[in-house]
Design a protein around this motif. Structure first.
Motif, short mmCIF file in Angstrom:
data_model
loop_
_atom_site.label_atom_id
_atom_site.label_comp_id
_atom_site.label_asym_id
_atom_site.label_seq_id
_atom_site.Cartn_x
_atom_site.Cartn_y
_atom_site.Cartn_z
N ARG A 42 0.84 -1.21 0.00
CA ARG A 42 0.00 0.00 0.00
C ARG A 42 0.87 1.26 0.00
O ARG A 42 0.57 2.23 -0.69
CB ARG A 42 -0.94 0.00 1.20
CG ARG A 42 -2.09 -0.94 1.05
CD ARG A 42 -3.01 -0.88 2.23
NE ARG A 42 -4.14 -1.76 2.02
CZ ARG A 42 -4.93 -2.18 2.98
NH1 ARG A 42 -4.72 -1.80 4.24
NH2 ARG A 42 -5.93 -2.98 2.72
N ALA A 43 1.92 1.25 0.77
CA ALA A 43 2.83 2.40 0.81
C ALA A 43 3.50 2.59 -0.54
O ALA A 43 3.66 3.73 -1.01
CB ALA A 43 3.88 2.21 1.91
N LEU A 44 3.88 1.50 -1.19
CA LEU A 44 4.48 1.58 -2.51
C LEU A 44 3.51 2.17 -3.53
O LEU A 44 3.89 3.03 -4.33
CB LEU A 44 4.95 0.19 -2.95
CG LEU A 44 5.61 0.08 -4.32
CD1 LEU A 44 6.86 0.96 -4.37
CD2 LEU A 44 5.96 -1.37 -4.61
N ARG A 45 2.26 1.74 -3.49
CA ARG A 45 1.25 2.29 -4.40
C ARG A 45 1.07 3.79 -4.16
O ARG A 45 0.95 4.57 -5.10
CB ARG A 45 -0.08 1.57 -4.23
CG ARG A 45 -0.10 0.19 -4.83
CD ARG A 45 -1.41 -0.53 -4.63
NE ARG A 45 -2.51 0.22 -5.17
CZ ARG A 45 -3.69 0.33 -4.57
NH1 ARG A 45 -3.92 -0.24 -3.42
NH2 ARG A 45 -4.65 1.03 -5.13
N ALA A 46 1.04 4.19 -2.89
CA ALA A 46 0.88 5.61 -2.57
C ALA A 46 2.07 6.41 -3.09
O ALA A 46 1.90 7.51 -3.63
CB ALA A 46 0.72 5.78 -1.06
N ALA A 47 3.27 5.86 -2.95
CA ALA A 47 4.47 6.56 -3.44
C ALA A 47 4.43 6.69 -4.96
O ALA A 47 4.80 7.73 -5.52
CB ALA A 47 5.72 5.81 -3.01
N ARG A 48 3.97 5.66 -5.66
CA ARG A 48 3.87 5.73 -7.12
C ARG A 48 2.86 6.79 -7.56
O ARG A 48 3.10 7.52 -8.51
CB ARG A 48 3.47 4.37 -7.68
CG ARG A 48 4.58 3.37 -7.66
CD ARG A 48 4.12 2.05 -8.22
NE ARG A 48 5.17 1.06 -8.14
CZ ARG A 48 4.97 -0.24 -8.14
NH1 ARG A 48 3.74 -0.71 -8.23
NH2 ARG A 48 5.98 -1.06 -8.07
N ARG A 49 1.73 6.86 -6.84
CA ARG A 49 0.74 7.89 -7.17
C ARG A 49 1.32 9.28 -6.97
O ARG A 49 1.12 10.18 -7.77
CB ARG A 49 -0.51 7.72 -6.31
CG ARG A 49 -1.46 6.65 -6.79
CD ARG A 49 -2.82 6.76 -6.13
NE ARG A 49 -2.76 6.78 -4.68
CZ ARG A 49 -2.80 5.69 -3.91
NH1 ARG A 49 -2.88 4.51 -4.45
NH2 ARG A 49 -2.75 5.80 -2.60
N CYS A 50 2.06 9.45 -5.91
CA CYS A 50 2.68 10.74 -5.62
C CYS A 50 3.73 11.08 -6.69
O CYS A 50 3.80 12.20 -7.17
CB CYS A 50 3.33 10.70 -4.24
SG CYS A 50 4.04 12.28 -3.75
#
Length: 102
Positions: free
Chosen positions: A83-91
């Motif tokens: 989930r943190a990785l997905r959030a970083a990619r969105r950012c």
């Protein structure tokens, strides 16, 4: 309200929201001389392998809820990491956006 639906292959009778025997009087009668009665679409499967969690869990499961409950118990750390990785990619895809840890 009682409804009768007639086709060459079978008759279907409905009273309110319940299927009943196709006999007796009906408020509405629909005759389809060239029609067929077929079951409605039922989603009898899950695509658990097509998500960002990968192949977590030990199938078979009766449904997606049981799968989710199992992987949440067994793989909470990995799920949080993904989930943190997905959030970083969105950012990363949104330059100028102020991002905070998810």
């Amino acid at each position: 309200m009682r409804i009768l639906i007639r086709t060459p292959d079978r008759d279907v009778a409905i009273h309110g929201a319940t299927l009943i025997e196709p006999s007796g009087d009906f408020d509405i009668r629909l005759d389809f001389a060239q029609g067929q009665v077929r079951p409605g679409l039922i989603n009898a499967h899950d695509h658990l392998h097509r998500n960002h969690y990968g192949r977590l869990g030990e199938p078979p499961y009766p449904d997606a809820y049981a799968w989710a409950q199992d992987i949440q118990l067994r793989h909470a750390d990995l799920i949080a990491e993904r989930r943190a990785l997905r959030a970083a990619r969105r950012c990363w895809r949104a330059p100028g956006r102020i991002c905070s840890p998810a």
